[in-house]
Design a protein around this motif. Structure first.
Motif, PDB file in Angstrom:
ATOM      1  N   GLY A 266       0.809  -1.225   0.000  1.00 53.45           N
ATOM      2  CA  GLY A 266       0.000   0.000   0.000  1.00 53.45           C
ATOM      3  C   GLY A 266       0.836   1.266   0.000  1.00 53.45           C
ATOM      4  N   LEU A 267       2.055   1.176  -0.567  1.00 53.82           N
ATOM      5  CA  LEU A 267       2.935   2.349  -0.600  1.00 53.82           C
ATOM      6  C   LEU A 267       3.013   2.927  -2.003  1.00 53.82           C
ATOM      7  CD1 LEU A 267       6.042   1.157   1.439  1.00 53.82           C
ATOM      8  CD2 LEU A 267       4.347   2.865   2.126  1.00 53.82           C
ATOM      9  N   PRO A 268       3.145   4.240  -2.113  1.00 57.20           N
ATOM     10  CA  PRO A 268       3.336   4.826  -3.444  1.00 57.20           C
ATOM     11  C   PRO A 268       4.648   4.355  -4.068  1.00 57.20           C
ATOM     12  CG  PRO A 268       2.778   6.518  -1.839  1.00 57.20           C
ATOM     13  CD  PRO A 268       3.041   5.267  -1.063  1.00 57.20           C
ATOM     14  N   PHE A 269       4.644   4.198  -5.387  1.00 54.88           N
ATOM     15  CA  PHE A 269       5.865   3.894  -6.126  1.00 54.88           C
ATOM     16  C   PHE A 269       6.368   5.199  -6.719  1.00 54.88           C
ATOM     17  CE2 PHE A 269       8.093   2.463 -10.012  1.00 54.88           C
ATOM     18  CZ  PHE A 269       9.095   1.758  -9.373  1.00 54.88           C
ATOM     19  N   LEU A 270       7.604   5.558  -6.416  1.00 60.08           N
ATOM     20  CA  LEU A 270       8.089   6.898  -6.777  1.00 60.08           C
ATOM     21  C   LEU A 270       8.859   6.942  -8.087  1.00 60.08           C
ATOM     22  CD1 LEU A 270       9.316   7.986  -3.225  1.00 60.08           C
ATOM     23  CD2 LEU A 270       7.207   8.682  -4.373  1.00 60.08           C
ATOM     24  N   GLY A 271       9.293   5.774  -8.560  1.00 63.09           N
ATOM     25  CA  GLY A 271      10.000   5.786  -9.836  1.00 63.09           C
ATOM     26  C   GLY A 271      11.081   4.739  -9.895  1.00 63.09           C
ATOM     27  N   ARG A 272      11.687   4.673 -11.084  1.00 59.55           N
ATOM     28  CA  ARG A 272      12.600   3.587 -11.399  1.00 59.55           C
ATOM     29  C   ARG A 272      13.831   4.179 -12.069  1.00 59.55           C
ATOM     30  NH1 ARG A 272       8.816   0.480 -14.117  1.00 59.55           N
ATOM     31  NH2 ARG A 272       8.693  -0.832 -12.294  1.00 59.55           N
ATOM     32  N   ILE A 273      15.016   3.726 -11.606  1.00 59.97           N
ATOM     33  CA  ILE A 273      16.280   4.158 -12.216  1.00 59.97           C
ATOM     34  C   ILE A 273      16.939   2.925 -12.826  1.00 59.97           C
ATOM     35  CG2 ILE A 273      18.540   5.222 -11.768  1.00 59.97           C
ATOM     36  CD1 ILE A 273      16.253   7.171 -11.313  1.00 59.97           C
ATOM     37  N   PRO A 274      17.317   2.990 -14.089  1.00 61.57           N
ATOM     38  CA  PRO A 274      17.907   1.807 -14.738  1.00 61.57           C
ATOM     39  C   PRO A 274      19.336   1.554 -14.280  1.00 61.57           C
ATOM     40  CG  PRO A 274      17.936   3.664 -16.241  1.00 61.57           C
ATOM     41  CD  PRO A 274      17.218   4.141 -15.007  1.00 61.57           C
ATOM     42  N   LEU A 275      19.796   0.346 -14.485  1.00 61.43           N
ATOM     43  CA  LEU A 275      21.208  -0.002 -14.292  1.00 61.43           C
ATOM     44  C   LEU A 275      21.951   0.536 -15.512  1.00 61.43           C
ATOM     45  CD1 LEU A 275      23.285  -1.640 -12.599  1.00 61.43           C
ATOM     46  CD2 LEU A 275      22.736  -3.590 -14.027  1.00 61.43           C
ATOM     47  N   ASP A 276      22.753   1.546 -15.286  1.00 58.35           N
ATOM     48  CA  ASP A 276      23.345   2.269 -16.410  1.00 58.35           C
ATOM     49  C   ASP A 276      24.787   2.621 -16.037  1.00 58.35           C
ATOM     50  OD1 ASP A 276      24.146   4.128 -18.285  1.00 58.35           O
ATOM     51  OD2 ASP A 276      22.224   5.172 -18.351  1.00 58.35           O
ATOM     52  N   ILE A 277      25.707   2.163 -16.836  1.00 57.62           N
ATOM     53  CA  ILE A 277      27.132   2.358 -16.524  1.00 57.62           C
ATOM     54  C   ILE A 277      27.473   3.842 -16.371  1.00 57.62           C
ATOM     55  CG2 ILE A 277      27.859   2.295 -18.960  1.00 57.62           C
ATOM     56  CD1 ILE A 277      29.861   0.810 -16.080  1.00 57.62           C
ATOM     57  N   THR A 278      26.763   4.722 -17.063  1.00 59.37           N
ATOM     58  CA  THR A 278      27.085   6.157 -16.950  1.00 59.37           C
ATOM     59  C   THR A 278      26.761   6.673 -15.540  1.00 59.37           C
ATOM     60  OG1 THR A 278      24.926   6.897 -17.743  1.00 59.37           O
ATOM     61  CG2 THR A 278      26.639   6.579 -19.406  1.00 59.37           C
ATOM     62  N   ILE A 279      25.764   6.046 -14.885  1.00 61.17           N
ATOM     63  CA  ILE A 279      25.434   6.478 -13.517  1.00 61.17           C
ATOM     64  C   ILE A 279      26.627   6.185 -12.609  1.00 61.17           C
ATOM     65  CG2 ILE A 279      23.947   6.029 -11.519  1.00 61.17           C
ATOM     66  CD1 ILE A 279      21.642   5.556 -13.389  1.00 61.17           C
ATOM     67  N   ARG A 280      27.182   4.993 -12.780  1.00 57.94           N
ATOM     68  CA  ARG A 280      28.325   4.632 -11.956  1.00 57.94           C
ATOM     69  C   ARG A 280      29.543   5.489 -12.278  1.00 57.94           C
ATOM     70  NH1 ARG A 280      30.339  -0.707  -9.645  1.00 57.94           N
ATOM     71  NH2 ARG A 280      32.242   0.085  -8.736  1.00 57.94           N
ATOM     72  N   ARG A 281      29.768   5.703 -13.535  1.00 56.33           N
ATOM     73  CA  ARG A 281      30.946   6.457 -13.955  1.00 56.33           C
ATOM     74  C   ARG A 281      30.880   7.904 -13.455  1.00 56.33           C
ATOM     75  NH1 ARG A 281      31.007   5.596 -19.834  1.00 56.33           N
ATOM     76  NH2 ARG A 281      31.571   3.412 -19.626  1.00 56.33           N
ATOM     77  N   GLU A 282      29.741   8.546 -13.699  1.00 58.34           N
ATOM     78  CA  GLU A 282      29.605   9.950 -13.292  1.00 58.34           C
ATOM     79  C   GLU A 282      29.610  10.074 -11.772  1.00 58.34           C
ATOM     80  OE1 GLU A 282      26.200  11.562 -15.332  1.00 58.34           O
ATOM     81  OE2 GLU A 282      27.048  11.055 -17.290  1.00 58.34           O
ATOM     82  N   SER A 283      28.987   9.093 -11.091  1.00 57.50           N
ATOM     83  CA  SER A 283      28.967   9.119  -9.627  1.00 57.50           C
ATOM     84  C   SER A 283      30.385   9.032  -9.080  1.00 57.50           C
ATOM     85  CB  SER A 283      28.136   7.967  -9.080  1.00 57.50           C
ATOM     86  OG  SER A 283      26.794   8.089  -9.496  1.00 57.50           O
ATOM     87  N   ASP A 284      31.162   8.110  -9.617  1.00 55.24           N
ATOM     88  CA  ASP A 284      32.538   7.931  -9.145  1.00 55.24           C
ATOM     89  C   ASP A 284      33.394   9.159  -9.417  1.00 55.24           C
ATOM     90  OD1 ASP A 284      32.067   5.484  -8.112  1.00 55.24           O
ATOM     91  OD2 ASP A 284      32.943   4.331  -9.763  1.00 55.24           O
ATOM     92  N   ALA A 285      33.020   9.938 -10.431  1.00 54.36           N
ATOM     93  CA  ALA A 285      33.790  11.133 -10.780  1.00 54.36           C
ATOM     94  C   ALA A 285      33.338  12.355  -9.985  1.00 54.36           C
ATOM     95  CB  ALA A 285      33.674  11.405 -12.274  1.00 54.36           C
ATOM     96  N   GLY A 286      32.338  12.177  -9.117  1.00 53.81           N
ATOM     97  CA  GLY A 286      31.866  13.314  -8.319  1.00 53.81           C
ATOM     98  C   GLY A 286      30.991  14.279  -9.095  1.00 53.81           C
ATOM     99  N   THR A 287      30.409  13.812 -10.192  1.00 56.27           N
ATOM    100  CA  THR A 287      29.494  14.661 -10.968  1.00 56.27           C
ATOM    101  C   THR A 287      28.148  13.945 -11.033  1.00 56.27           C
ATOM    102  OG1 THR A 287      30.311  13.593 -12.974  1.00 56.27           O
ATOM    103  CG2 THR A 287      31.270  15.712 -12.429  1.00 56.27           C
ATOM    104  N   PRO A 288      27.256  14.220 -10.078  1.00 57.58           N
ATOM    105  CA  PRO A 288      25.987  13.484  -9.995  1.00 57.58           C
ATOM    106  C   PRO A 288      25.203  13.571 -11.302  1.00 57.58           C
ATOM    107  CG  PRO A 288      26.280  14.942  -8.097  1.00 57.58           C
ATOM    108  CD  PRO A 288      27.385  15.259  -9.056  1.00 57.58           C
ATOM    109  N   PRO A 289      24.788  12.408 -11.834  1.00 59.25           N
ATOM    110  CA  PRO A 289      24.078  12.421 -13.117  1.00 59.25           C
ATOM    111  C   PRO A 289      22.797  13.263 -13.105  1.00 59.25           C
ATOM    112  CG  PRO A 289      24.139  10.205 -12.125  1.00 59.25           C
ATOM    113  CD  PRO A 289      25.075  11.057 -11.358  1.00 59.25           C
ATOM    114  N   ALA A 290      22.198  13.469 -11.930  1.00 53.14           N
ATOM    115  CA  ALA A 290      20.982  14.285 -11.868  1.00 53.14           C
ATOM    116  C   ALA A 290      21.251  15.731 -12.281  1.00 53.14           C
ATOM    117  CB  ALA A 290      20.383  14.254 -10.462  1.00 53.14           C
TER     118      ALA A 290
END
Ligand SMILES: Nc1ncnc2c1ncn2[C@@H]1O[C@H](COP(=O)(O)OP(=O)(O)O)[C@@H](O)[C@H]1O
Ligand SMILES: [Mg+2]
Length: 324
Positions: A266-290
């Protein structure tokens, strides 16, 4: 009414009125210490009393501190993308015009210094309060990772961990109205104490689509319930793999599990983020993909929008006054 107010005080005075010989005004004393309060009230009283026809003076003092709320990001277990979500939510909320700070409460495995590009920097203190570091895009952030020596294992015990977190939350957050808190994974006593002591206004749970992660997410939801913290909803991370070469989407861990689990609880679903290598790469570089452009940034923005709407619809019941 024309009153000769001291120039330094004028911007702090509102609701100036004169009725039947009584002058009244509201004085904003936010940020003043006791001596400054007394002095400025006296100066205002003198200025009002000097106006012709005034026989009586009434001054009401208010301290219009920002109301600061805590948004908890939790998960039942580690490695599901809780820190990634917390960082990118903070960035997306700031992008949407919210005044946001980011607290890395994951004192056992802090990762915000890397995600927000503050590695190796140490926060300064002022009046015994820590001053947050400027993370990516200037977003204020504090993490235990910036307070300990690199690579040193931390073996905090319960009370020490709680006190350390308290210092991060009670830091000098300036005008931030919302603190996004990256909680430690799991559902132990430390987590429960943190929730009870700092009373988040709501929590977001992140899970991967896998069964085991979902069982852990259900435990986390139970923990928030026990602490009286409303769960805003669930986010599914690593749902669907986007091939970096051809862009095709496949589902190594399945997809939709978290949405189904949320519906079941009974909880709202807020969204889905794919498994994406660019998310990991940008995150590790300190540049949040958002902070970038494209479907991933849009995905984080959509989740942030749903959370912002939820926050805006809250009653004042859970408001936590900002402590400056
Ligand atoms: N959607 C995603 N796509 C690709 N990699 C991801 C995604 N989400 C998280 N990661 C990576 O997975 C690892 C674990 O994520 P993290 O946010 O640190 O998890 P947690 O805080 O739950 O332990 C990190 O290396 C991170 O970059
Ligand atoms: Mg983490």
């Amino acid at each position: 009414m024309r009153a000769a107010l001291p120039p330094a005080l004028a911007p702090r005075v509102t609701a100036l009125r004169l009725a039947e010989g009584t002058a009244s005004a509201v004085l904003d004393v936010a940020g003043f210490d006791a001596v400054e309060r007394e002095r400025s009230e006296a100066a205002l009283r003198d200025a009002l009393a000097a106006v012709p026809g005034v026989r009586d003076v009434r001054v009401a003092m208010v301290a219009d501190k920002p109301v600061r709320r805590i948004l908890a990001v939790g998960s039942g277990k580690g490695g599901v993308g809780k820190s990634t979500l917390a960082a990118n939510l903070a960035v997306a909320l700031a992008r949407a015009g919210r005044k946001v700070g980011l607290v890395d409460a994951d004192i056992y495995g802090p990762s915000q210094p890397r995600l927000m590009g503050t590695e190796g920097r140490k926060p300064q203190a002022r009046d015994s309060k820590m001053i947050p570091l400027a993370g990516y895009g200037g977003l204020p952030v504090l993490s235990m990772g910036n307070l300990i020596e690199d690579g040193r294992a931390i073996a905090w015990r319960g009370p020490m961990a709680s006190n350390a977190l308290g210092q991060l939350i009670d830091a000098d957050w300036g005008d931030a109205e919302l603190l996004v808190v990256d909680l430690p994974p799991g559902t132990g006593d430390v987590q429960l104490t943190m929730l009870q002591r700092h009373r988040p206004v709501g929590a977001v749970i992140v899970s991967t689509p896998q069964d085991l992660a979902l069982i852990d997410a259900a435990r986390a939801i139970q923990l928030f319930g026990q602490a009286g913290v409303p769960v805003i909803g669930m986010v599914e991370n690593m749902a669907g793999y986007i091939c970096p070469h051809c862009g095709e989407v496949s589902d190594p861990f399945g997809s939709g599990g978290a949405e189904a689990a949320a519906a079941e609880m009974g909880l709202p679903f807020l969204g889905r983020i794919p498994l994406d290598i660019t998310i990991r790469r940008e995150s590790d570089a300190g540049t949040p993909p958002a902070a970038g452009e494209g479907p991933v940034a849009d995905g984080f923005a959509a989740i942030a929008r749903r959370i912002a709407t939820w926050l805006d619809n809250q009653s004042g019941l859970n408001l936590q006054p900002g402590r400056q």
